[in-house]
Write an enzyme that holds these catalytic residues in place. Structure first.
Site, PDB file in Angstrom:
ATOM      1  CG  HIS A 117      42.180  41.445  39.208  1.00  0.00           C
ATOM      2  ND1 HIS A 117      42.331  40.348  40.010  1.00  0.00           N
ATOM      3  CD2 HIS A 117      42.445  42.523  40.009  1.00  0.00           C
ATOM      4  CE1 HIS A 117      42.657  40.739  41.230  1.00  0.00           C
ATOM      5  NE2 HIS A 117      42.734  42.040  41.247  1.00  0.00           N
ATOM      6  CG  HIS A 176      32.128  37.500  29.815  1.00  0.00           C
ATOM      7  ND1 HIS A 176      31.828  38.737  29.282  1.00  0.00           N
ATOM      8  CD2 HIS A 176      31.833  37.582  31.147  1.00  0.00           C
ATOM      9  CE1 HIS A 176      31.377  39.520  30.256  1.00  0.00           C
ATOM     10  NE2 HIS A 176      31.361  38.847  31.391  1.00  0.00           N
ATOM     11  CD  GLU A 177      32.520  35.064  34.022  1.00  0.00           C
ATOM     12  OE1 GLU A 177      33.102  35.873  34.758  1.00  0.00           O
ATOM     13  OE2 GLU A 177      31.330  35.199  33.687  1.00  0.00           O
ATOM     14  CG  HIS A 187      35.101  39.813  34.333  1.00  0.00           C
ATOM     15  ND1 HIS A 187      34.810  41.143  34.153  1.00  0.00           N
ATOM     16  CD2 HIS A 187      33.943  39.142  34.081  1.00  0.00           C
ATOM     17  CE1 HIS A 187      33.532  41.282  33.805  1.00  0.00           C
ATOM     18  NE2 HIS A 187      32.985  40.076  33.750  1.00  0.00           N
TER      19      HIS A 187
HETATM   20 ZN   LIG Z   1      31.049  39.512  33.346  1.00  0.00          ZN
END
Ligand SMILES: [Zn+2]
Length: 236
Positions: free
Chosen positions: A104, A96-97, A100
């Site tokens: 980006h 999940h991280e 991100h």
């Molecule tokens: Zn998150």
């Protein structure tokens, strides 16, 4: 004031139920070991490699639920239990991280919008704290009884609600990217591994939904009080 306290009490209760469910789901799949033999940090590195992202660091961080991606330093911070663990929960959080970090790198619009909003939100929450402090000290009664006072409060709660709403697509999209990659690459095997990752991320997303709904209700409550001016000299 009673209406506001009631809204905050109900939304805290809903938030507590969801966070309990999230914790129990993560604890449940924290005992299921991924058959790929990787820990959280290795899952994150594998996902970054898959998308050819070479300028993002993965670092361990003390504490629980401290996992996040920092776009300014291009760092994925994984809490130590996630960084070192070989469990399905750790793999899901790590992916999940990474979602991100990929947002980006691919200039995902909602994430950019959210970053732009951060300084405004910090400013508006400082105003909010200042106003509430004044009310608690008994010197700000006018704030809660006048149209201008309620107007400022409504604006700050509006900013909080907007921020919470913009956060939703960012969080849902990061989980979607994570689950797609985990499935396509077979990093999580079909069955209990993939289903566990999906369930954990679903409850993590629900915390953001609850947060956004409560922010929206508080904003509408103050806005409605301001527009109707029904309190006429009484605390809302
Ligand atoms: Zn998150």
């Amino acid at each position: 004031m009673f209406g506001y306290i009631a809204i905050v009490a109900i939304s805290s209760l809903v938030g507590m139920v969801i966070s309990k469910k999230l914790k129990s789901t993560f604890a449940k799949y924290g005992t299921v070991i991924m058959s790929n033999g990787m820990n959280g940090a290795q899952v994150a590195q594998a996902m970054l490699d898959y998308y050819n992202i070479n300028d993002v660091k993965i670092v361990p961080r003390k504490g629980i639920l401290t996992d996040h991606y920092n776009p300014l330093t291009k760092t994925i911070a994984l809490s130590e239990p996630v960084y070192n663990s070989y469990s399905v929960s750790a793999g899901a959080v790590a992916a999940h991280e990474c979602g991100h970090a990929i947002q980006h790198a691919s200039k995902y619009h909602a994430m950019h919008m959210r970053s732009v909003m951060v300084p405004f939100i910090q400013f508006s929450s400082r105003i909010q704290q200042f106003l509430f402090f004044g009310i608690l000290m008994g010197i700000g009664t006018e704030i809660m009884t006048s149209v201008w006072g309620l107007g400022i409060l409504t604006a700050t709660f509006g900013a909080t609600a907007l921020f919470a709403l913009v956060t939703l697509p960012v969080e849902f999209n990061a989980s979607k990217r994570a689950l797609t990659w985990l499935d396509d690459t077979d990093v999580m095997k079909d069955g209990i591994e993939y289903d566990g990752a999906k369930e954990g991320l679903k409850w993590a997303a629900m915390t953001y939904v609850a947060n956004a709904l409560s922010a929206l209700v508080i904003f509408l409550y103050f806005g409605w009080n301001m527009l109707t001016n029904r309190n006429k000299g009484r605390l809302v």
